[in-house]
Structures are given as structure tokens and as C-alpha cells.
Scaffold this active site. Sequence first.
Site, PDB file in Angstrom:
ATOM      1  N   ASP A 148      12.684  32.536  51.171  1.00  8.37           N
ATOM      2  CA  ASP A 148      13.509  34.026  51.587  1.00  8.37           C
ATOM      3  C   ASP A 148      12.341  34.814  52.218  1.00  8.37           C
ATOM      4  OD1 ASP A 148      15.162  35.712  52.187  1.00  8.37           O
ATOM      5  OD2 ASP A 148      15.698  36.630  50.552  1.00  8.37           O
TER       6      ASP A 148
ATOM      7  N   GLU B 163      10.714  35.322  57.690  1.00  8.59           N
ATOM      8  CA  GLU B 163      10.416  35.301  58.769  1.00  8.59           C
ATOM      9  C   GLU B 163       8.995  35.681  59.260  1.00  8.59           C
ATOM     10  OE1 GLU B 163      12.700  36.737  57.343  1.00  8.59           O
ATOM     11  OE2 GLU B 163      14.724  35.583  57.224  1.00  8.59           O
TER      12      GLU B 163
ATOM     13  N   ASP C 139      21.333  36.720  55.711  1.00  9.27           N
ATOM     14  CA  ASP C 139      21.667  38.078  54.820  1.00  9.27           C
ATOM     15  C   ASP C 139      23.372  38.589  56.244  1.00  9.27           C
ATOM     16  OD1 ASP C 139      20.496  37.685  53.355  1.00  9.27           O
ATOM     17  OD2 ASP C 139      18.885  39.939  53.176  1.00  9.27           O
TER      18      ASP C 139
END
Lengths: 718, 718
Positions: A316, A319, A429
Site C-alpha cells: 500500500d 504511489e 480506496d
Amino acid sequence: MNSFMIDKNIFKYTFGNPIDTETICLEGEKKDEQYIKFVKLEEGEDLNLIYKMDDSDIVYGLGENQRGINKRGYIYESFCTDDPIHTENKKSLYGAHNFIIIDGKDKFGMFIDSPSKVVFDVGYSKRDELKVNIEDKNVNIYMIKGFKPKDIVRKFLKIIGDTYVPPKWAFGYQQSRWSYKNEKEINDIANKFIEEDIPCDAIYLDIDYMDKFKDFTINKKDFPNFKEFVSNLKDKGFRLIPIIDAGVKIEKGYKVYEEGIKNNYFCSDKEENPFMAAVWPGRCHFPDFLNKDTRNWFGLKYKILTDLGIEGFWNDMNEPAIFYTDRSLKEAIKSAKDSEKKNLDIYSFFDLKDKFTNMSNNLEDYKSFYHNVDGKIINHYKVHNIFGYNMTKSAAEGLKQIEPNKRFLLFSRSSYIGMHKFSGIWTGDNSSWWSELLQNIKMMPSLNMCGFLYIGADTGGFGNDSDSELVIRWTQFSMFTPLFRNHSALGTRSQEPFAFDKTTTNITKNAIKIRYALIPYIYSEYMKAAIDRNLYFSPISFEYDDEISRRVENQILCGDSIMLAPIYEQNAKGRYVYLPEDMLLWKPDNYLSKNYKVVKKGHRYIDVDLKEIPIFIRKNKMIVKTEAALNVEKIEDKQLNIIAFVEDKAKYLYYDDDGKTYDFKKGRFSTIAIEIEKVEDDFKISVKNKGNRLVKKINFEIIDIEGKVYTKTISLEK
Amino acid sequence: MNSFMIDKNIFKYTFGNPIDTETICLEGEKKDEQYIKFVKLEEGEDLNLIYKMDDSDIVYGLGENQRGINKRGYIYESFCTDDPIHTENKKSLYGAHNFIIIDGKDKFGMFIDSPSKVVFDVGYSKRDELKVNIEDKNVNIYMIKGFKPKDIVRKFLKIIGDTYVPPKWAFGYQQSRWSYKNEKEINDIANKFIEEDIPCDAIYLDIDYMDKFKDFTINKKDFPNFKEFVSNLKDKGFRLIPIIDAGVKIEKGYKVYEEGIKNNYFCSDKEENPFMAAVWPGRCHFPDFLNKDTRNWFGLKYKILTDLGIEGFWNDMNEPAIFYTDRSLKEAIKSAKDSEKKNLDIYSFFDLKDKFTNMSNNLEDYKSFYHNVDGKIINHYKVHNIFGYNMTKSAAEGLKQIEPNKRFLLFSRSSYIGMHKFSGIWTGDNSSWWSELLQNIKMMPSLNMCGFLYIGADTGGFGNDSDSELVIRWTQFSMFTPLFRNHSALGTRSQEPFAFDKTTTNITKNAIKIRYALIPYIYSEYMKAAIDRNLYFSPISFEYDDEISRRVENQILCGDSIMLAPIYEQNAKGRYVYLPEDMLLWKPDNYLSKNYKVVKKGHRYIDVDLKEIPIFIRKNKMIVKTEAALNVEKIEDKQLNIIAFVEDKAKYLYYDDDGKTYDFKKGRFSTIAIEIEKVEDDFKISVKNKGNRLVKKINFEIIDIEGKVYTKTISLEK
């Protein structure tokens, strides 16, 4: 520009000196062409590819993005972004998937292999113009010709390499929440699944399982006996799946941090100090995943957890998400202080507010740090879109070293085309909105086109409070996605299958059980798509080329036999479905249901009760199911149950393997080839078993074009 | 609790000592009932009304709110809120419309007359339970019985009083933007409309026309000759519509401020000083609109602008919106300073960020100021939902004093049921999202149920960038809403009809011209609804009570003759339509179109090209149109053109009046009663003119049930 021919339908155009993303490793034969097929090239400070579209042209692709299966009418920016609010105006989500397919007078695919920002303006600025803007002029552009969109996609899948394959248990239902905080809470959840007789294969650990959010640590207070806990849970039938974040906490004595510093494993800032930004653990450094040594080091860290019995991970915040940096925080605080004595005019007030609101994922920060790729220092902005890709590659390569022939569950939030070789993805998300359910449906085929097969969304919605009906309808769709996980955010309403009333528990339980009963079909279709480089989900226009099929945005094909027409609207008690041919509607409310009905081709309205799932079986196709069980490994494949809709002849190839290793790559898998043929007033069945030792019997329900049901049983010879 | 019977179907229950909202002024006959019909009452610190719902029950109403025409499945909070981001999770928008209708085994309406917060949990917490939570126990509750939802609504409309009626020109197309900044820019826009031959009746002034955002001032730099400018524009056919905000700038020498201070016209804080909060002008005071003297004073201020030739206004920011207060700003800045030296843990960082993000429209601020109602000091929170209502009442009462018999254009952002007596509303700051177009469609009938007839949304979307297709499709719907205005926010892409390509200009122009051609129908239907206290928009289930009609959320009835099935999806080239009976589809791409087709009852898929508007004419109904013109006053009503779909007999009452005054209330209006009857192979037409002196001729196109067209002309006798 240098041009190359990879094969007679695939061309590569190289500008400058592109960064090797490792997505495609084919050089091709050098050609002298000085123009790019199909598009007009404009070269200035950046590159623009321009294509005039007819009104009837469809543009497919772009993977994880907003809006339609047909991407026309909006502008999309490939720049991996941690943005959970998926309103229609958003241009960037978590992934960067630069592959589009144009289907019209010309038919071609175009892959822009650039890890920096690429913008796809698909008729947004000008209704009839597709314009691809490529910021970094060092780029490889691939053009793929084909007769049909599906041909083009399959050609693309061929050149980007084999997809990741998870263990078979990862096709079971998975339950997550940010966060199940301690051993007791997780045990309670596991027990509740058992008590309610709801199948489940995995329970997730979100960030709170760690010690102060430090990767590869366990918070001992809440998980005092982690190894034993993992083992006990597995005995009950549940795998435990911990999260791994991209940022490494700056903390003296924390081994990962110390090693990273010592060996220069972190990204650096302008002054060549490790780059610092705050995420969950507070101030962090970021492993330089573009660097091979870093990848090797970080990947092997997963062993800390596999040694404790862990068999799956989710990567997670890669990015990478940035909450703030010292720079942005300082600037914001200075603004606040400066404004203290002033009678703020209203625009200055908004400027002040914006300083705080825009602190996260700020472009200035992304431009302020660096990677070391084979000794070459590269600004992060130039390679932003392959950061998460390389984190996940690091994990996959690490796990391969740790246990070479074991399939681990692994999926990532951020991604770039090519990462599908290493893991699946979830769609990030999302929110507990009906619009997200519809977006989920539309996104699935687009992601398959970009290579990602092991995919799924946070069922029920991550952010905001969900409700029983949304959880039911979403579960009834997600039960067809390879990754089938219910997940929700801190502070939101509980949304496990049993979190609402008895009716909701029953309906979701039955949907999950149908999923388990359908594992023979879902796993077969997934594995065949993986091995043959094919799609698992596709737009119906990929199989049917009539005008109406080309318009359909809310029905998709799932595997070779099923057309899905999910319910995605609140209070809906039915929906319209377009059938390009006669199909068999199976509308089960439980996996044993025999609620079959032949629906004639054309536009139809069907009633769908809250507890029903409309599954359309295509003509001359069949699906294969078995008895549901409480987890995938408990499914007994002794008997297969076939539902077939046959006008004249139907074929199916049932696939199975050990579900655990990569032996299938060496041909160690079994198939059962089933053929049903109409012969006068009856059906002839032929079954060819190649190596399956589990299946003893196949029960058939064959429905003919008039809706008449023929029941048959075949025993398998040894 | 005291109970009253208003008539045999309407009951009133009074708790404590409610604030008089002036929504309903009927006492009724005192009764001894100690229970409330239909619902279970729970009385604690607040009041809860509980009703068990069957699966098939529908809940209508709630006016300006998110989600479906059927409100089931979500929770809505009546608390007027300036929130432009209309994602599905939002519970409060700009208005507070506490009227719901239950349609199931029981059929009743319920109006909660409380200006404080009321929460409607319509099966969200528990799927089968409707729970209304009323915070302030001083409240009037009205229960209305009826046989059908429409009966119940009409009974409710009867007791809440006559609706506002705008001047006829306000049914023309209106062009807005935040902001057309100066005389030249507005002249350019006006000229562009004329040059492109696009009808338009009004151009809007957003906040920048004022001097430093001060109400009732003109920024002389940009508008040096305002009066002359207004007059010249009017000569060209355009009214100029300025915005009026709720907050009054604190500025020495500014007359409105000085008078307000001197006469105690402003809301006060705990220390009895004028309450201060910042909005567009910076720090402001807020007129205490609940105070009669304040209303009278503020309402007469509109004369400053009517004296300059202004004939219409929009009241904004009257929830009231609050950007920040000294308290919230100080707190946020203190937080920033405190965190400066700390190594913030991540939750403290989010707390800091939240301090800035949550500064606007903060509950603490709403609880910190007071009104003076007839000498009684009342906390704002208790009357929050009638603040905008009373601002607009102030304007309406002022305008009535200024020119008693003139209809002004007036509409408001914030509202409460009862305000429909004084003005229209627009649906507030929406976004250029397709989802907002669908929400717009669904919201229109719900608003009508709550009394609001002069309504419309920001066509094309206010926030975010729009695109040509969205502007086209939205225009094709808004052309049926009484308020038909295109509006967009500062910094967004231009979205006037001519802001895109030539095709878009032509398509939107034709849609707008169809609107002008349909003014005879739209105005007749509006005025008849206003006079008869009826609906202009309604769910199709209000007229057709079959099971499928009860499910339809994306088609609505518009007036007595039309069913709308708008296109609200990107790239759509058609849509499904449910026809509860045979209808005539008129699918014009221009107002002269004769594209008629009889569509048989049932589920249908229809092709709809980008330039086409699907208008369904109900069976035995007709619509009336005329020649389009560049503005409403230029429409010549000499000839009416009727399109009728007649199986046996159709009637229509054409209405007209002077369009400018309230003389219609004294019976000074004209009607033409038209009747078409099938007689063997032909149609007999009868026309009864009551007072219309304009119409000379009526041309008929009568389409019979087989689709055969009969053309006839009737000259009107004098």
C-alpha cells in the site's frame, strides 16, 4: 525517432533515450519509417499524438480510470495518485495504464511506455479529437494493428508477458477492515464467519498490526503470540494477510531504517540526503525501488513475515502517497502565522486554507527527490508511475527467493502496465457509493486489457458508511472478481456480511456460497486466461459486434460462458438487459438453485429480487460448479455440476492444478474437455479427462433452446 | 402534546411551544387524541417518530436532497448547508424540506414543521424502519391521509399556500457565470447570443459586480454607467439579474452596515455584539431576517437596484454560509503554531489539517449567535433552516412595497417549505458531473411535492469543467424546467451554448429554440399548477400505479401531457424507456420537427442521437407550441401549433395572462379550452376561447393510435 517492427502488426517507435520500464522486452527489427502509423505527431517541448475520431469510434483501455468502458468524452492523466474521492472530475487514480484501443474506421492499440506523466484527452477538449500528450520525450510508443479490439488486446497481452497467478485459496472470500486491531478481534471475526456458516479464506491486517506503522514489525501488545496466532487461524481455515507500506519510519535502532541508511537504499533529496516525507509512521524515508540492490534487500524483508507463517501481502501507499513534507508543512504554518495579524481578504483566506488542503501528494514534493538507477540519478517525477510497480516487483522477487515454487498472494495499490507479471491489484480506496459499484463493473474489463487479471475492488466501499443493500448488491458483483474482498475504513460503519440484519447475513452468505460453488468455473477461466494471455472480463462488444453491443456499459462478460448484468442502483427491483443472442438466465438465490429461464435475444427487462443474482449463460456454453465449502481448500471436487445452455453444440475445458505452486508452468495441470452435442431429441456428451484424479462424476443439467431441462450424469473413468 | 384536526384528513400535533415558521397558518379544531396517527412516538431528549416499512413501501418527498425519487435506503439531515460537493454520502444540501409521503399499506404524508435539525432515516440504519428524529421538541407535526400519493401532496400544497409566480420572461433561457466581470464582457455575451441567433432572456451578475462584495452597491470601475447599461441591455432583449448575499460587509461608512448597526438589525453574539463571520466581503454581520423590522429594512434596499432598472434577483449564501469566524481562524492558527516545533505524529497532523478544512460552516459557529424574534432571544441553531427563507421573504415583501403589482424574478439558494410563497429556488452549487444531471431529474418532482414550482439547476454544472456533450444533454433536460439557467464557477471552462464547437452551438441552440416554441405549454402548465396547487413535475407513479411505474427513477412527467425520458449518460446513443401506456414519441432536433412515432406500451429501447430530444406525449393528451423567438416577449402567439396523440378524446386548457402582474389572481387571465374527439375516421375539434385576444389560428397535427397524422386548422372567432 527510431522505428522498429516487432512483428507485422506491432511497431515500436523510440524517442530519445527512454527509461527501461521492463514492461516489454522486445527490440524488433529496425525500420526506416519516419512517421507513426495512424496518428499525427506533434513534437515540441513534449510529444503529442493526435487522431481524428468519427462519431462512431470507440476508445477502450486505460485500465484503472474513471468513467465508461468507452473512454470517450473525458481527459485522463496517468500519474499515480492517492485520491480516495472518486468524483467524475478526477483524472488520476492509483494506477498508470497507458494502453488504449481505437475501434472505428481504423483499429489499433497504442501503448505509451513512459513512467512520467501522460495525458489522454479522449475527445474532451475537442469532441472529435484524441490527443495523447507525453511530457517526457524519452519514450517508447507501441502501435498494434488488428481486425478487432479483442485481437489487438491479445496481441498486446502477448508482448507484455505472463500474468501473476495467486494461490487457489486467494479465490475465496476475504474479509478486511482498517483495522481489526488485535488477536481477540480477529478471532471474533473468524468465529463469527464459522458460526454463521459463511465461507471465508482470509482476514486482513491493516496498518495497526505494526509497531508504530513500521514495516516488517509486529505490535506485540495487540499480537503477543503472532506466529501461533497465524497458525491457529490457518487451522480454522483463515489466512492472515498483512499490509506493507512504501515508507520506512525514521527511527534510531529500527533495523530496516538503519540498514537502509547504511547501504544508501533510500531515495535522496537534492542535497543527497535521504528524502524525507511523512506518511502513517510520521517522517519516513522511501526505499529506492528502482534500484536493484534496494529491491533485493526490501524484497527479502518479507521473509520476516513468511517465517511467521504469512502467505500473502498487500502493498500500500506506493504511489508513493505523501501526507506532508517539512517544506510543505513549514510553508503552511508560515502562512498561518503571517495571516494572524491581518484582516484577511477572502482570497487570502482561501490561499491559507489551500496551503493545508494541498499539502498531500504535492507535485513540488514529487519533483524534489531522486532515484539511482544503475548509477544514473533520475528525478522522481520522471519515473513516478513505476515506483509502486517496482516496490511490488521487489516483493515478488523476494518471495521467489524465499520460496521459489510457492504461489503467494500479493497485490498492490499503485501499478503500471507490466506489474501484472508480479502481482494483482485492488482498485484502491473507493467509497461506499453506488456510483463506485458501477465504476467497479466498468473498470474490470479495462484492467484486463492492460494485463491485470487478479483484480477486485473494496466490496461495500472503503470510505464513508455503507448500508445493507449496497453491501448485498456489491457482494453479488464482486463474487465474480478474482480478488473478492470486503474492506472498509477506520471510523466507518461495520460492513461484514453479518454486520446488518439477519436477512442481509443470509443474502450475502448465499452470494458468497455461490462464489465458492463456482470456483471450478472461476478458477478455470482465470487460469486459461493467464496461460493463453486472454481476458477474464471483457466488454460484450469484444464478442458481439452489433451496434447495441457496442453501446453497452453496464453488462460485461466473465470468462467464456457468462454475461453479467449486475444490479448497481439503490432500491432497484429489476433492470434492463441487452441480449445479443438467446441466453439462459440462471437467477440463483442459493448455489443449488434451479431457477433457469431462456431469455430471447433483444432488449429485456428482468425482475431481480434483492436476494437474486442474474447470471446469463451464453448460447452453446456451459458453466461448471460444485458443492460450496467453508474455504477453498475444503471444496471437494469429486462431483462437478454443469449447467449448459445448448442449441447445437457446446464445449468447455475444465482446468485444475495443485493451486499452490508454479508447476502448472511446466505443464503439470489437469483438464477435462467436455462436449455436449444435440442429437435429435437428446444430447450426446463426451468427456476427455487429461490428468484429473479428483473428479469422479459430472452431473449435467442441459437446457435446450426451448427451456427444456435434460439431466444426465457421467462417471469418469480412471 | 396537543392534537388538532384541520380537516378530516389533516391532523396537527403540537409539542411544547413551537416557533412560528409561517409555513402553515391553520389552527384546526382541538382534539383529545394522545397518539399520532400511523407512527410510534418516542419521547426522550428529542422526539422520534418510527414507522415500520414493508419491502414494497415507497417513501417520496424531502425536496432538495440526494438519491432517488424513492428516498429509501439513506439518511437525510435537514440542516441547510453550503456544500457544493454532492457525493452520495452527503446528508444535507441547501434546503430543508421536511415533507415525506409514505405509499404502501398505509398512505400518508408527514410534515415536520421545525426550523432546527430534523433527521430522516429512511431504512438506512434498519432496512425496514423509517425513523424521524426531531432535535427541538417544540414542534408542529402534520399528518395527511389520502388514497394516493398525489392526493396527499395536493392536500399538503393546499395548506402551505399559493406559490410564487415569476414574470413570463423568466421562462426564457438565462445565461450566468461567476462572473461576467464588466460591461464589455456582458455586452460581448449578449451580442454573441444575437449573432448566433440563440434565444436568451437574462444575463446574470455574480458577486463581482458589487463594490468589494457589498450588497446593494455597484463596482463603478467595471460598471461605470450601470443604469444606462441595464437599459441598453434590456433594449437588446436581455434582463440583468444581480446576486444579493446574506452577509453585510463591516465597513465604516457603508450605508447598509451603518444603518444595520444603528438600528440593531444584525444577529448578535453571546455578548450582545453583532455576530461576526467572514464570507465573500471578508468580515460581515448578518441581518436578523427573523426580525420583522430587519426584514422590512433589508427588503426595501432592493429599491436601490430596481431604481436602476433591475427586475430580478438571486439571493445567495443564505444558509447562511460561513467561511470562518475569528474563533475558528484563531483556533486553527494556534494549532499551526503549536505544531511547529513538534515532530507531529500522523493523527496530530490530520487534526491540524482538519482545523483548516472544517473551519467553514462549523456547527459551533451556528450555535454561537442569536436572533431577536418579537423580543425573544433565540439561538440561531434553533431556527437555522428558516434563515434563507426569511431573507427571501424580506426581499419579496420589499419588492411588493416597491412595485406592488409587478412580478419580479426572485429565487434563493437556501430554503424551507413555505418559502415557495415568496420565490423560486435553484438547486445550489452543483458540479459538471453526469451524476448531477440525473440527480437534477430526480430532484425536480420531489421539490414540487414540497411546494417549490419555479426551480432549476445550474445547467452544465457549476463547479469543475464541463464538456460539450454534458452541456448538450443537460440543456436538453433543463429546457423543461421553469428556471432554465446555464451557470458555471470561477476558473472553470466556459460553457455557454457557443463555448464549444459549431455542432454543439447548433444542437444547444435548437434545444433552446424548442423551449421557446414550447413556452405556451410550459407557461400554461406552470400557471395551472400554481393556481390549482398542483404539480408541474411528478414521478410517473403519481399517474400510473402499476408495479413497474413505481420503480421508475429516470423518467418524469412534465405538466399534464409530457413524459420525459432524458439522456443522462456519457456517450449514450439511446436509452430504455418504460411506457405505462401507448405514447407518441416526438423526437425533435428542431422545433419544427415532425419526427413522430407511436410507441406501444411496455419496455422499449429508443435510439437518441446527440441532437435529438425524446419527448413522449401521453395518450389522449396534447402539447401546444408556437414559433420560437429570440426572447419570450417577442414570441408571437398569433398561431398555436398543437401536437395531439388521440385514441378517443383529448382535452387541453391553454392558459395565458399579461405575464407581468398579479392581475391573474383577480381572474384576469385567458384560457382556450381545446377538445379533440375521434369521430369515425376523423377527429372533431372544439375550441372555447375565454378572453384570449392574441391567438388567431390553431394548427393541429393529430396523430391517431396507428400513427396516422391528421392536419387541421381552426381560426379563432373574435
